[in-house]
Design a protein around this motif. Structure first.
Motif, PDB file in Angstrom:
ATOM      1  N   ARG A 154       0.831  -1.212   0.000  1.00 50.98           N
ATOM      2  CA  ARG A 154       0.000   0.000   0.000  1.00 50.98           C
ATOM      3  C   ARG A 154       0.861   1.256   0.000  1.00 50.98           C
ATOM      4  NH1 ARG A 154      -5.008   1.149   4.198  1.00 50.98           N
ATOM      5  NH2 ARG A 154      -5.696   3.128   3.281  1.00 50.98           N
ATOM      6  N   LYS A 155       1.948   1.251   0.773  1.00 52.27           N
ATOM      7  CA  LYS A 155       2.834   2.414   0.823  1.00 52.27           C
ATOM      8  C   LYS A 155       3.500   2.656  -0.527  1.00 52.27           C
ATOM      9  CE  LYS A 155       3.714   4.505   3.944  1.00 52.27           C
ATOM     10  NZ  LYS A 155       3.107   5.752   4.454  1.00 52.27           N
ATOM     11  N   LYS A 156       3.937   1.581  -1.191  1.00 49.27           N
ATOM     12  CA  LYS A 156       4.572   1.723  -2.497  1.00 49.27           C
ATOM     13  C   LYS A 156       3.585   2.270  -3.523  1.00 49.27           C
ATOM     14  CE  LYS A 156       7.400  -1.551  -3.852  1.00 49.27           C
ATOM     15  NZ  LYS A 156       7.919  -2.909  -4.177  1.00 49.27           N
ATOM     16  N   CYS A 157       2.334   1.810  -3.440  1.00 44.22           N
ATOM     17  CA  CYS A 157       1.301   2.326  -4.342  1.00 44.22           C
ATOM     18  C   CYS A 157       1.060   3.813  -4.086  1.00 44.22           C
ATOM     19  CB  CYS A 157       0.014   1.528  -4.159  1.00 44.22           C
ATOM     20  SG  CYS A 157      -1.284   1.946  -5.338  1.00 44.22           S
ATOM     21  N   ASN A 158       1.063   4.228  -2.804  1.00 46.07           N
ATOM     22  CA  ASN A 158       0.887   5.648  -2.467  1.00 46.07           C
ATOM     23  C   ASN A 158       2.018   6.492  -3.031  1.00 46.07           C
ATOM     24  OD1 ASN A 158      -1.422   5.054  -1.047  1.00 46.07           O
ATOM     25  ND2 ASN A 158      -0.437   5.030   0.961  1.00 46.07           N
ATOM     26  N   ILE A 159       3.252   6.006  -2.860  1.00 46.08           N
ATOM     27  CA  ILE A 159       4.413   6.749  -3.359  1.00 46.08           C
ATOM     28  C   ILE A 159       4.337   6.926  -4.868  1.00 46.08           C
ATOM     29  CG2 ILE A 159       6.930   6.662  -3.654  1.00 46.08           C
ATOM     30  CD1 ILE A 159       7.041   5.173  -0.957  1.00 46.08           C
ATOM     31  N   ALA A 160       3.909   5.861  -5.568  1.00 40.63           N
ATOM     32  CA  ALA A 160       3.840   5.908  -7.027  1.00 40.63           C
ATOM     33  C   ALA A 160       2.645   6.715  -7.531  1.00 40.63           C
ATOM     34  CB  ALA A 160       3.762   4.486  -7.591  1.00 40.63           C
ATOM     35  N   THR A 161       1.651   6.952  -6.668  1.00 37.30           N
ATOM     36  CA  THR A 161       0.422   7.622  -7.102  1.00 37.30           C
ATOM     37  C   THR A 161       0.462   9.124  -6.922  1.00 37.30           C
ATOM     38  OG1 THR A 161      -0.902   5.670  -6.576  1.00 37.30           O
ATOM     39  CG2 THR A 161      -2.077   7.758  -6.742  1.00 37.30           C
ATOM     40  N   TRP A 162       0.899   9.579  -5.744  1.00 35.44           N
ATOM     41  CA  TRP A 162       0.717  10.989  -5.392  1.00 35.44           C
ATOM     42  C   TRP A 162       1.957  11.819  -5.657  1.00 35.44           C
ATOM     43  CZ3 TRP A 162      -4.140  11.121  -5.233  1.00 35.44           C
ATOM     44  CH2 TRP A 162      -4.872  10.108  -4.632  1.00 35.44           C
ATOM     45  N   ASN A 163       1.763  12.925  -6.350  1.00 31.24           N
ATOM     46  CA  ASN A 163       2.782  13.946  -6.557  1.00 31.24           C
ATOM     47  C   ASN A 163       2.230  15.262  -6.023  1.00 31.24           C
ATOM     48  OD1 ASN A 163       4.780  12.351  -7.999  1.00 31.24           O
ATOM     49  ND2 ASN A 163       3.298  12.270  -9.666  1.00 31.24           N
ATOM     50  N   GLY A 164       2.847  16.357  -6.398  1.00 35.72           N
ATOM     51  CA  GLY A 164       2.320  17.653  -6.011  1.00 35.72           C
ATOM     52  C   GLY A 164       0.958  17.883  -6.653  1.00 35.72           C
ATOM     53  N   PRO A 165       0.120  18.724  -6.027  1.00 31.50           N
ATOM     54  CA  PRO A 165      -1.219  18.968  -6.590  1.00 31.50           C
ATOM     55  C   PRO A 165      -1.127  19.623  -7.962  1.00 31.50           C
ATOM     56  CG  PRO A 165      -0.730  20.535  -4.840  1.00 31.50           C
ATOM     57  CD  PRO A 165       0.356  19.514  -4.808  1.00 31.50           C
TER      58      PRO A 165
ATOM     59  N   LEU B  83       2.995  -5.119  -7.196  1.00 34.10           N
ATOM     60  CA  LEU B  83       3.430  -4.034  -6.325  1.00 34.10           C
ATOM     61  C   LEU B  83       4.560  -4.482  -5.405  1.00 34.10           C
ATOM     62  CD1 LEU B  83      -0.012  -2.470  -5.322  1.00 34.10           C
ATOM     63  CD2 LEU B  83       1.695  -1.506  -6.862  1.00 34.10           C
ATOM     64  N   SER B  84       4.551  -5.751  -5.017  1.00 35.59           N
ATOM     65  CA  SER B  84       5.588  -6.252  -4.119  1.00 35.59           C
ATOM     66  C   SER B  84       6.949  -6.314  -4.798  1.00 35.59           C
ATOM     67  CB  SER B  84       5.204  -7.654  -3.609  1.00 35.59           C
ATOM     68  OG  SER B  84       4.003  -7.616  -2.890  1.00 35.59           O
ATOM     69  N   LEU B  85       6.972  -6.609  -6.088  1.00 36.37           N
ATOM     70  CA  LEU B  85       8.232  -6.843  -6.786  1.00 36.37           C
ATOM     71  C   LEU B  85       8.841  -5.580  -7.389  1.00 36.37           C
ATOM     72  CD1 LEU B  85       7.506 -10.186  -8.690  1.00 36.37           C
ATOM     73  CD2 LEU B  85       8.760  -9.872  -6.548  1.00 36.37           C
ATOM     74  N   LEU B  86       7.992  -4.689  -7.909  1.00 33.93           N
ATOM     75  CA  LEU B  86       8.493  -3.566  -8.694  1.00 33.93           C
ATOM     76  C   LEU B  86       8.876  -2.378  -7.824  1.00 33.93           C
ATOM     77  CD1 LEU B  86       5.867  -3.620 -11.599  1.00 33.93           C
ATOM     78  CD2 LEU B  86       8.193  -4.542 -11.634  1.00 33.93           C
ATOM     79  N   PRO B  87       9.906  -1.618  -8.233  1.00 38.50           N
ATOM     80  CA  PRO B  87      10.234  -0.361  -7.546  1.00 38.50           C
ATOM     81  C   PRO B  87       9.214   0.716  -7.893  1.00 38.50           C
ATOM     82  CG  PRO B  87      11.696  -0.709  -9.414  1.00 38.50           C
ATOM     83  CD  PRO B  87      10.874  -1.952  -9.285  1.00 38.50           C
ATOM     84  N   THR B  88       9.115   1.731  -7.044  1.00 40.09           N
ATOM     85  CA  THR B  88       8.059   2.736  -7.191  1.00 40.09           C
ATOM     86  C   THR B  88       8.169   3.534  -8.490  1.00 40.09           C
ATOM     87  OG1 THR B  88       9.401   4.242  -5.841  1.00 40.09           O
ATOM     88  CG2 THR B  88       7.695   2.993  -4.718  1.00 40.09           C
ATOM     89  N   PHE B  89       9.392   3.785  -8.984  1.00 38.14           N
ATOM     90  CA  PHE B  89       9.515   4.595 -10.194  1.00 38.14           C
ATOM     91  C   PHE B  89       9.018   3.845 -11.428  1.00 38.14           C
ATOM     92  CE2 PHE B  89      13.401   2.198 -10.549  1.00 38.14           C
ATOM     93  CZ  PHE B  89      13.672   2.126 -11.902  1.00 38.14           C
ATOM     94  N   ILE B  90       8.920   2.507 -11.326  1.00 34.97           N
ATOM     95  CA  ILE B  90       8.322   1.715 -12.403  1.00 34.97           C
ATOM     96  C   ILE B  90       6.820   1.555 -12.172  1.00 34.97           C
ATOM     97  CG2 ILE B  90       8.272  -0.577 -13.488  1.00 34.97           C
ATOM     98  CD1 ILE B  90      11.241  -0.794 -13.042  1.00 34.97           C
ATOM     99  N   ILE B  91       6.407   1.464 -10.901  1.00 32.39           N
ATOM    100  CA  ILE B  91       4.982   1.341 -10.578  1.00 32.39           C
ATOM    101  C   ILE B  91       4.204   2.557 -11.074  1.00 32.39           C
ATOM    102  CG2 ILE B  91       3.299   1.247  -8.692  1.00 32.39           C
ATOM    103  CD1 ILE B  91       5.313  -0.361  -7.092  1.00 32.39           C
ATOM    104  N   GLU B  92       4.786   3.752 -10.954  1.00 36.80           N
ATOM    105  CA  GLU B  92       4.063   4.980 -11.310  1.00 36.80           C
ATOM    106  C   GLU B  92       3.561   4.984 -12.753  1.00 36.80           C
ATOM    107  OE1 GLU B  92       4.624   9.853 -11.236  1.00 36.80           O
ATOM    108  OE2 GLU B  92       6.211   8.537 -10.501  1.00 36.80           O
ATOM    109  N   PRO B  93       4.436   4.832 -13.768  1.00 38.60           N
ATOM    110  CA  PRO B  93       3.914   4.836 -15.150  1.00 38.60           C
ATOM    111  C   PRO B  93       2.993   3.654 -15.439  1.00 38.60           C
ATOM    112  CG  PRO B  93       6.250   4.240 -15.141  1.00 38.60           C
ATOM    113  CD  PRO B  93       5.913   4.717 -13.761  1.00 38.60           C
ATOM    114  N   ILE B  94       3.239   2.512 -14.783  1.00 41.39           N
ATOM    115  CA  ILE B  94       2.363   1.357 -14.995  1.00 41.39           C
ATOM    116  C   ILE B  94       0.971   1.648 -14.463  1.00 41.39           C
ATOM    117  CG2 ILE B  94       1.929  -1.026 -14.291  1.00 41.39           C
ATOM    118  CD1 ILE B  94       4.900  -1.547 -14.448  1.00 41.39           C
ATOM    119  N   LEU B  95       0.874   2.275 -13.279  1.00 39.21           N
ATOM    120  CA  LEU B  95      -0.423   2.626 -12.706  1.00 39.21           C
ATOM    121  C   LEU B  95      -1.199   3.556 -13.629  1.00 39.21           C
ATOM    122  CD1 LEU B  95       0.172   3.276  -8.891  1.00 39.21           C
ATOM    123  CD2 LEU B  95      -1.222   1.494  -9.920  1.00 39.21           C
ATOM    124  N   TYR B  96      -0.526   4.594 -14.121  1.00 38.44           N
ATOM    125  CA  TYR B  96      -1.204   5.567 -14.982  1.00 38.44           C
ATOM    126  C   TYR B  96      -1.640   4.928 -16.298  1.00 38.44           C
ATOM    127  CZ  TYR B  96       0.551   9.160 -11.807  1.00 38.44           C
ATOM    128  OH  TYR B  96       0.811   9.919 -10.709  1.00 38.44           O
TER     129      TYR B  96
END
Length: 275
Positions: A70-81, A203-216
């Motif tokens: 969940r924390k990794k997903c949060n990091i990959a999801t939220w940026n500045g407003p 989410l468990s395997l991937l680093p956050t900088f890869i999770i971000e573009p995958i999520l979007y």
């Protein structure tokens, strides 16, 4: 309850620009890599060494108990407003609602709660609202054919967050509504939901900088265009038309829950403490 309504036109345009820029950068990098493989591999070696080093550094942090899925997903999801939202709060007298729920509990012998009732009423209210119940794809607005509602469910003692989607929610009686939601939430909490397992494994395997573009990208394909991605655990319009979350057990009287950008939904209802 608290209601967060997203100004979807501006927001979706932001994500489309973001994805378009990623495409330009990706094609540029791919061009350089192809050139390096054909003519000179020095650039590829340097790039891969630096990338591997960065991945190692990011993965070291995941060894701590604080960086769960969940924390990794949060990091990959939220940026500045960077997108507008309209935040509304409204208070209702729920005396009649509780009388109605008590009556329905006796009729159906089901553990009906205010969460069920709010989702049920939201679905009925959104039915026929083509101007609101829709999606934005490639810069254009398209009405959705049905009203689906997602309920957020905490899993693994809060380490992960899942979503239970009720399809065609506006055509279902509150008893059916309750049964489907309780069954889906129980499956999530007991870690028996296959789609949630697929999402959690990635989410468990991937680093956050890869999770971000995958999520979007996955969110845009599944939730905006409407193409299911079974390998990612996402079905067509995975989060439906409305997201409902209940934070009343935390005791707060005012909570504005943020809308995850990759869900591409126009509405989020946050149920607060009853006083």
């Amino acid at each position: 309850s608290e209601m967060c309504i997203r100004d979807r036109v501006s927001t979706q345009s932001t994500w489309e620009i973001f994805l378009a820029m990623n495409v330009f950068f990706g094609i540029g990098i791919l061009t350089v890599l192809i050139y390096s493989f054909i003519y000179d591999g020095t650039y590829c070696k340097i790039y891969l060494i630096l990338l591997l080093g960065y991945i190692v550094l990011t993965q070291i942090g995941t060894l701590t108990r604080y960086n769960n899925k969940r924390k990794k997903c949060n990091i990959a999801t939220w940026n500045g407003p960077n997108d507008p939202q309209i935040l509304l709060t409204h208070e209702w007298d729920i005396t009649n609602a509780e009388i109605y729920l008590e009556k329905k509990r006796k009729e159906t012998n089901l553990p009906l709660t205010l969460t069920h009732l709010v989702g049920f009423c939201a679905a009925r209210g959104l039915s026929g609202q083509k101007d609101l119940n829709g999606r934005l794809s490639f810069g254009n607005y398209y009405p959705k054919e049905q009203v689906d509602i997602s309920f957020l469910v905490a899993c693994e003692n809060g380490k992960d967050l899942g979503a239970c989607k009720i399809e065609n929610a506006d055509h279902k009686e509150i008893g059916t509504f309750c049964e489907e939601l309780n069954k889906s939430s129980k499956r999530l909490r007991n870690l028996r939901d296959d789609d949630q397992k697929k999402r959690g494994f990635s989410l468990s395997l991937l680093p956050t900088f890869i999770i971000e573009p995958i999520l979007y990208a996955a969110g845009y394909i599944s939730c905006s265009i409407g193409i299911p991605l079974p390998m990612c655990g996402l079905n067509k319009y995975a989060f439906g038309s409305i997201i409902v979350t209940s934070v009343g057990m935390l005791g707060y009287e005012h909570v504005f829950a943020p809308i995850p950008p990759f869900t591409n939904v126009p509405l989020l209802l946050s149920l607060i403490h009853i006083s």
